[in-house]
Scaffold this motif. Structure first.
Motif, PDB file in Angstrom:
ATOM      1  N   SER A   1      22.989  28.793  -8.373  1.00 58.98           N
ATOM      2  CA  SER A   1      24.438  29.448  -9.381  1.00 58.98           C
ATOM      3  C   SER A   1      24.477  30.714 -10.320  1.00 58.98           C
ATOM      4  N   VAL A   2      23.543  31.869 -11.034  1.00 58.47           N
ATOM      5  CA  VAL A   2      23.796  32.732 -11.261  1.00 58.47           C
ATOM      6  C   VAL A   2      23.897  33.833 -10.859  1.00 58.47           C
ATOM      7  N   LEU A   3      24.016  34.080 -10.117  1.00 56.00           N
ATOM      8  CA  LEU A   3      24.282  35.147  -8.919  1.00 56.00           C
ATOM      9  C   LEU A   3      25.849  35.291  -9.325  1.00 56.00           C
ATOM     10  N   PRO A   4      26.764  34.685  -9.558  1.00 60.57           N
ATOM     11  CA  PRO A   4      28.036  36.309  -9.830  1.00 60.57           C
ATOM     12  C   PRO A   4      27.581  36.556 -10.904  1.00 60.57           C
ATOM     13  N   GLN A   5      27.148  35.697 -12.328  1.00 53.86           N
ATOM     14  CA  GLN A   5      26.294  36.325 -13.294  1.00 53.86           C
ATOM     15  C   GLN A   5      25.450  38.276 -13.365  1.00 53.86           C
ATOM     16  N   LEU A   6      24.844  37.468 -12.366  1.00 55.13           N
ATOM     17  CA  LEU A   6      24.161  38.653 -11.900  1.00 55.13           C
ATOM     18  C   LEU A   6      24.688  39.809 -11.099  1.00 55.13           C
ATOM     19  N   ARG A   7      25.469  39.312 -10.377  1.00 59.08           N
ATOM     20  CA  ARG A   7      27.172  40.522 -10.045  1.00 59.08           C
ATOM     21  C   ARG A   7      27.792  41.623 -11.205  1.00 59.08           C
ATOM     22  N   VAL A   8      28.150  40.301 -12.067  1.00 64.06           N
ATOM     23  CA  VAL A   8      28.675  40.991 -13.194  1.00 64.06           C
ATOM     24  C   VAL A   8      27.695  42.259 -13.671  1.00 64.06           C
ATOM     25  N   MET A   9      26.332  41.870 -14.163  1.00 64.68           N
ATOM     26  CA  MET A   9      25.603  42.924 -14.936  1.00 64.68           C
ATOM     27  C   MET A   9      25.558  44.205 -13.749  1.00 64.68           C
ATOM     28  N   GLN A  10      25.507  43.603 -12.389  1.00 68.33           N
ATOM     29  CA  GLN A  10      25.409  44.979 -11.456  1.00 68.33           C
ATOM     30  C   GLN A  10      26.125  45.977 -11.504  1.00 68.33           C
ATOM     31  N   ASN A  11      27.591  45.604 -12.008  1.00 69.32           N
ATOM     32  CA  ASN A  11      28.918  46.041 -12.108  1.00 69.32           C
ATOM     33  C   ASN A  11      29.093  47.114 -13.698  1.00 69.32           C
ATOM     34  N   THR A  12      28.833  46.305 -14.327  1.00 71.12           N
ATOM     35  CA  THR A  12      28.436  46.926 -15.540  1.00 71.12           C
ATOM     36  C   THR A  12      27.349  48.002 -15.959  1.00 71.12           C
ATOM     37  N   LYS A  13      26.416  47.472 -15.196  1.00 67.08           N
ATOM     38  CA  LYS A  13      24.654  47.854 -15.585  1.00 67.08           C
ATOM     39  C   LYS A  13      24.306  48.444 -17.286  1.00 67.08           C
ATOM     40  N   ILE A  14      25.170  47.872 -17.496  1.00 65.79           N
ATOM     41  CA  ILE A  14      24.877  47.839 -19.640  1.00 65.79           C
ATOM     42  C   ILE A  14      25.192  46.288 -20.083  1.00 65.79           C
ATOM     43  N   VAL A  15      24.123  45.575 -20.406  1.00 62.64           N
ATOM     44  CA  VAL A  15      23.830  43.368 -20.554  1.00 62.64           C
ATOM     45  C   VAL A  15      24.163  43.708 -22.322  1.00 62.64           C
ATOM     46  N   GLU A  16      25.019  43.480 -23.577  1.00 62.07           N
ATOM     47  CA  GLU A  16      24.809  43.529 -24.224  1.00 62.07           C
ATOM     48  C   GLU A  16      23.952  42.394 -24.418  1.00 62.07           C
ATOM     49  N   PRO A  17      23.148  42.411 -26.315  1.00 62.04           N
ATOM     50  CA  PRO A  17      22.600  41.727 -26.447  1.00 62.04           C
ATOM     51  C   PRO A  17      22.349  40.242 -26.117  1.00 62.04           C
ATOM     52  N   PHE A  18      23.621  39.586 -26.756  1.00 64.03           N
ATOM     53  CA  PHE A  18      23.492  38.344 -26.267  1.00 64.03           C
ATOM     54  C   PHE A  18      24.006  37.588 -25.207  1.00 64.03           C
ATOM     55  N   THR A  19      24.606  38.605 -24.762  1.00 59.75           N
ATOM     56  CA  THR A  19      24.394  37.463 -22.601  1.00 59.75           C
ATOM     57  C   THR A  19      22.546  38.178 -21.907  1.00 59.75           C
TER      58      THR A  19
ATOM     59  N   HIS B   1      19.953  37.642 -23.607  1.00 56.88           N
ATOM     60  CA  HIS B   1      19.587  37.061 -24.099  1.00 56.88           C
ATOM     61  C   HIS B   1      19.896  35.762 -23.547  1.00 56.88           C
ATOM     62  N   TYR B   2      20.828  34.706 -23.159  1.00 56.28           N
ATOM     63  CA  TYR B   2      20.969  34.121 -22.549  1.00 56.28           C
ATOM     64  C   TYR B   2      20.303  34.016 -20.859  1.00 56.28           C
ATOM     65  N   VAL B   3      20.694  35.126 -20.575  1.00 52.90           N
ATOM     66  CA  VAL B   3      20.004  35.325 -18.857  1.00 52.90           C
ATOM     67  C   VAL B   3      18.237  35.044 -19.127  1.00 52.90           C
ATOM     68  N   PHE B   4      18.078  35.854 -19.875  1.00 52.75           N
ATOM     69  CA  PHE B   4      16.630  35.841 -19.586  1.00 52.75           C
ATOM     70  C   PHE B   4      16.192  34.360 -20.461  1.00 52.75           C
ATOM     71  N   ALA B   5      16.863  33.767 -21.162  1.00 50.32           N
ATOM     72  CA  ALA B   5      16.700  32.461 -21.723  1.00 50.32           C
ATOM     73  C   ALA B   5      16.338  31.627 -20.069  1.00 50.32           C
ATOM     74  N   LEU B   6      18.329  31.819 -19.038  1.00 52.65           N
ATOM     75  CA  LEU B   6      18.268  30.897 -17.479  1.00 52.65           C
ATOM     76  C   LEU B   6      16.780  31.681 -16.971  1.00 52.65           C
TER      77      LEU B   6
END
Length: 272
Positions: free
Chosen positions: A176-194, A196-201
């Protein structure tokens, strides 16, 4: 003059230079060491599953803070949140009709907060939603999971519909996390709160995987028989392992960024 490198930075630099096969081996070895450590320090291994749910809830709390305080959903995948809501709803149904316990309460709370996040993205903060970056097709994961659950599901005495639903939520949760990984793959820059959230996952998935691995070790494989026969027990364990390693690469760069004092996580090409 360059500053003196810390041992952690030196190790991180060495790992980054290794070929993919070596990195994979190191990841597996690190996972094994971590599981052994948990087996030694945690007496009740069932508590690991509760801990996984608690860490997931912590991740959701981080999202709530981001959405309410910063009033932006930039960098978040709506599709990942929708997939999360689907597998939680199905798992909650299965829990209610098959085995009502503490996990039912935890899933109810997590589902409620996830639906709130979806509502905020869709109706309150849609102007900051990165629709062009969140371009993973949901049916790429939903349809295969549904078909696989029809073929491989528990052989317990429960009704066939409930057994298929159980398998479906296990498979869907794993990816289920694959779409979130795609967003980060497309942006290459991940802001802190996002980040933290993905790391918690990632931590939650590892704790859940460790719970199952330790259960198998402690019962000498008998728990797999209790889940049913055929391929299903192996698929449960495989799903737990898959969802852990999907996030392993991101978690490595998150920790590296944290140790380096970087507030914004920048992912190199090829990550996630």
């Amino acid at each position: 003059m360059k500053g003196k490198r810390t041992p952690i930075h030196a190790v991180a630099t060495w790992v980054r230079k290794q070929p993919p096969k070596v990195k994979a081996f190191l990841a597996v070895a690190s996972g094994i060491v971590a599981v052994i450590f948990l087996r030694m320090v945690v007496r009740d291994h069932d508590s690991l599953f509760v801990a996984a749910e608690a860490v997931h809830a912590l991740g959701i709390s981080i999202l709530i803070y981001k959405l309410t305080k910063e009033r932006t959903c930039a960098g978040l995948s709506l599709k990942s949140q929708e997939l999360t809501a689907i597998f939680l709803a199905v798992r909650l149904y299965c829990s209610l009709v098959m085995e009502y316990d503490i996990h039912t309460i935890l899933d109810s709370a997590t589902l409620g907060t996830t639906l709130w996040v979806i509502y905020m993205i869709r109706f309150k903060l849609m102007s900051s939603y990165m629709d062009d970056k969140d371009n993973f097709k949901i049916y790429y994961v939903v349809i295969p999971c549904a078909l696989l659950s029809l073929i491989i599901h528990p052989s317990t005495p429960h009704h066939i519909i409930n057994r298929v639903c159980w398998a479906f939520c296990v498979y869907l949760e794993a990816i289920s996390v694959l779409p979130q990984l795609r967003v980060m793959q497309n942006t290459k820059i991940v802001e802190p709160f996002t980040a933290h959230y993905v790391f918690a996952l990632g931590v939650a998935r590892f704790l859940s995987c460790a719970h199952w691995v330790l259960q198998v070790m402690d019962s000498q494989g008998r728990i797999l028989t209790a889940l049913g026969y055929g391929l299903w027990p192996s698929m449960v364990l495989l799903s737990e392992i898959v969802q852990t390693f999907i996030l392993a690469d991101f978690c490595y760069y998150y920790v590296k960024s944290l140790v380096g004092g970087q507030l914004v996580l920048r992912l190199p090409s090829g990550v996630v």
